[in-house]
Design an enzyme around this catalytic site. Structure first.
Site, short mmCIF file in Angstrom:
data_model
loop_
_atom_site.label_atom_id
_atom_site.label_comp_id
_atom_site.label_asym_id
_atom_site.label_seq_id
_atom_site.Cartn_x
_atom_site.Cartn_y
_atom_site.Cartn_z
N LYS A 1 73.54 13.60 42.66
CA LYS A 1 72.17 13.08 41.82
C LYS A 1 72.50 12.07 40.68
O LYS A 1 71.97 10.89 40.53
CB LYS A 1 71.19 14.06 41.16
CG LYS A 1 70.41 14.75 42.52
CD LYS A 1 69.19 15.51 42.16
CE LYS A 1 68.49 16.07 43.04
NZ LYS A 1 67.49 17.06 42.64
N LYS B 1 72.08 14.18 55.37
CA LYS B 1 70.98 15.26 55.43
C LYS B 1 69.61 14.39 55.29
O LYS B 1 69.59 13.23 54.51
CB LYS B 1 71.08 16.24 54.59
CG LYS B 1 70.66 15.99 53.20
CD LYS B 1 70.40 17.24 52.38
CE LYS B 1 70.12 16.79 50.97
NZ LYS B 1 69.81 17.54 49.95
N LYS C 1 64.42 13.52 50.40
CA LYS C 1 63.33 12.97 49.60
C LYS C 1 63.57 11.42 49.06
O LYS C 1 62.76 10.84 48.86
CB LYS C 1 62.83 13.79 48.85
CG LYS C 1 61.78 15.10 49.63
CD LYS C 1 60.97 15.76 48.51
CE LYS C 1 62.09 16.91 48.32
NZ LYS C 1 61.37 17.81 46.99
P1 TYM Z 1 63.88 20.56 47.36
O1 TYM Z 1 62.64 20.27 46.70
O2 TYM Z 1 64.81 19.57 47.34
O3 TYM Z 1 63.69 21.09 48.87
C1 TYM Z 1 62.76 22.24 49.12
C2 TYM Z 1 63.38 22.94 50.34
O4 TYM Z 1 63.64 22.34 51.23
C3 TYM Z 1 64.98 22.40 51.85
N1 TYM Z 1 65.56 21.27 52.45
C4 TYM Z 1 66.15 21.09 53.65
N2 TYM Z 1 66.08 21.89 54.67
C5 TYM Z 1 66.60 21.33 55.89
N3 TYM Z 1 67.01 20.28 56.00
C6 TYM Z 1 66.76 19.33 55.05
N4 TYM Z 1 67.25 18.21 55.29
C7 TYM Z 1 66.38 19.68 53.65
N5 TYM Z 1 66.24 18.93 52.61
C8 TYM Z 1 65.75 19.87 51.75
C9 TYM Z 1 65.98 22.77 50.52
O5 TYM Z 1 66.92 23.44 50.75
C10 TYM Z 1 64.78 23.63 49.85
O6 TYM Z 1 64.75 24.74 50.21
N6 TYM Z 1 66.31 23.03 43.62
C11 TYM Z 1 65.38 23.28 44.92
C12 TYM Z 1 63.84 23.66 44.27
C13 TYM Z 1 63.94 24.89 43.44
C14 TYM Z 1 63.97 26.00 44.16
C15 TYM Z 1 64.10 26.96 43.00
C16 TYM Z 1 64.15 26.67 45.07
C17 TYM Z 1 63.85 25.09 42.23
N7 TYM Z 1 63.83 26.45 41.89
C18 TYM Z 1 63.95 28.31 43.11
C19 TYM Z 1 64.25 28.09 45.53
C20 TYM Z 1 64.09 28.88 44.45
C21 TYM Z 1 65.09 21.72 45.37
O7 TYM Z 1 65.59 20.82 44.75
O8 TYM Z 1 64.62 21.93 46.56
#
Ligand code: TYM
Length: 343
Positions: free
Chosen positions: A121, A209, A212
């Site tokens: 990032k 991957k 977003k």
């Molecule tokens: P975030 O918002 O980027 O993504 C949310 C969830 O989606 C999963 N994910 C994917 N799974 C499969 N294939 C993909 N291409 C893909 N892209 C994203 C992510 O692994 C995630 O589970 N840091 C975290 C948010 C967060 C969080 C937490 C998660 C903040 N605090 C505490 C769990 C527990 C994040 O940026 O997810």
């Protein structure tokens, strides 16, 4: 058994987020775990909209407010029940910020410097703020505040959950058994990822991957895409040379990714899909996948239309969720403050 996970209200939530994370949560909300003495218990599930994470990179304030409610609508449309689970917004439970600060004081700089997501990032930003660097500590606070056992996430979040476990271990060792604290302060959490679906790939570059923050809108299917957008994106998705519908991630990454998506949305095995599409063209396969996606994503489009008409019902669910989450968070913070020697 306590389960916690969350999604950032940034960008457009896509089918990777749904398949890797939310779909797991929907199954977990009904799962029963054995406990001692032959008794079984339903897990406590907490699902958060992590808005404080979304402001660690440049963002638009008006859009953020809208996105927070959209993510709540997605949780509900996916089938997460606000009665069975706690659904809330991170910034409405201030204990997340307090614990993040305290955990910052025991997290080695070097651990944060080696976080893959920070490096990726930061490389995309003109200016990198401290919030982006400390992001994994806030994530650790999210998880540890609720004495979480399991964190259902996609592949890309495993490293952050590992770090969280390390921070919890460090805290327990330093502050756990002293004259101020009778034992372990935090439970040690574990990431839970799916065998298939933990990393859904981009439609245009299947070696990356689905993300977003991808600038190319053709790279992902968002949960609110219209039937026309779905058809267009799937028909132009990158496929591979040859014409067989076969799951071979190395040789045929494009078709293998589409097969994975098809399998997870239809609940048919990849083997069965290979058989069903034997001798069929990429075009026929893609047309069928589009139909499945259009049908399965309909509840999300409908819920968004509902949200546009009456945002109040979602605000009420989130306010109730914050109250319930805060009760648990306050109990943990009491233990944390005492064990650290604060008043
Ligand atoms: P975030 O918002 O980027 O993504 C949310 C969830 O989606 C999963 N994910 C994917 N799974 C499969 N294939 C993909 N291409 C893909 N892209 C994203 C992510 O692994 C995630 O589970 N840091 C975290 C948010 C967060 C969080 C937490 C998660 C903040 N605090 C505490 C769990 C527990 C994040 O940026 O997810």
């Amino acid at each position: 058994m306590r389960i916690f996970s969350g999604i950032q209200p940034s960008g457009d939530i896509h089918i990777g987020n749904y398949l890797g994370a939310i779909k797991q949560w929907v199954a977990l909300q009904n799962k029963v775990y054995p406990v001692r003495g032959g008794i079984s218990n339903k897990a406590d599930c907490i699902f958060c909209i992590v808005d404080w994470h979304a402001i660690t990179v440049p963002y638009n304030q008006t859009m953020l407010q809208r996105k927070i409610k959209e993510v709540a609508a997605i949780y509900l449309a996916a089938g997460l029940s606000p009665e069975k689970n706690i659904i809330f917004v991170q910034s409405q439970v201030k204990e997340h910020a307090e614990l993040a600060w305290l955990l910052n004081t025991i997290t080695p700089l070097g651990d944060l410097q080696r976080m893959t997501q920070f490096k990726e990032k930061a490389a995309k930003q003109a200016n990198v703020e401290a919030g982006l660097f400390n992001y994994p500590v806030l994530m650790a606070a999210d998880i540890l505040l609720y004495q979480t056992d399991i964190v259902p996430v996609g592949e890309d979040q495993k490293q952050h959950v590992e770090l969280t476990r390390e921070i919890a271990r460090r805290f327990n060792t330093r502050f756990g058994k002293t004259e101020l604290s009778s034992g372990e302060v935090f439970s040690l959490p574990k990431a839970q990822t799916l065998k298939i679906g933990a990393k859904i790939m981009s439609l245009t570059a299947p070696d990356k991957k689905m993300s977003k923050s991808d600038k190319n809108p053709q790279a992902s299917i968002t949960l609110f895409d219209s039937p026309e957008q779905i058809k267009k994106k799937i028909s132009s998705a990158t496929t591979d040379s040859g014409h067989e519908i076969k799951f071979q991630p190395k040789e045929k990454p494009g078709i293998s990714n589409l097969l994975t998506i098809y399998s997870l949305f239809s609940d048919k095995s990849i083997k069965d899909l290979e058989k069903a599409f034997l001798g069929k063209s990429y075009q026929e396969f893609k047309a069928s996948l589009s139909e499945i996606l259009i049908e399965k994503l309909k509840p999300f489009r409908n819920k968004k239309a509902e949200l546009d008409k009456s945002p109040e019902s979602i605000e009420k669910i989130l306010a109730d969720g914050a109250l319930r989450a805060q009760k648990i968070a306050q109990a943990t913070m009491q233990k944390v403050r005492t064990s650290m020697g604060l008043l």
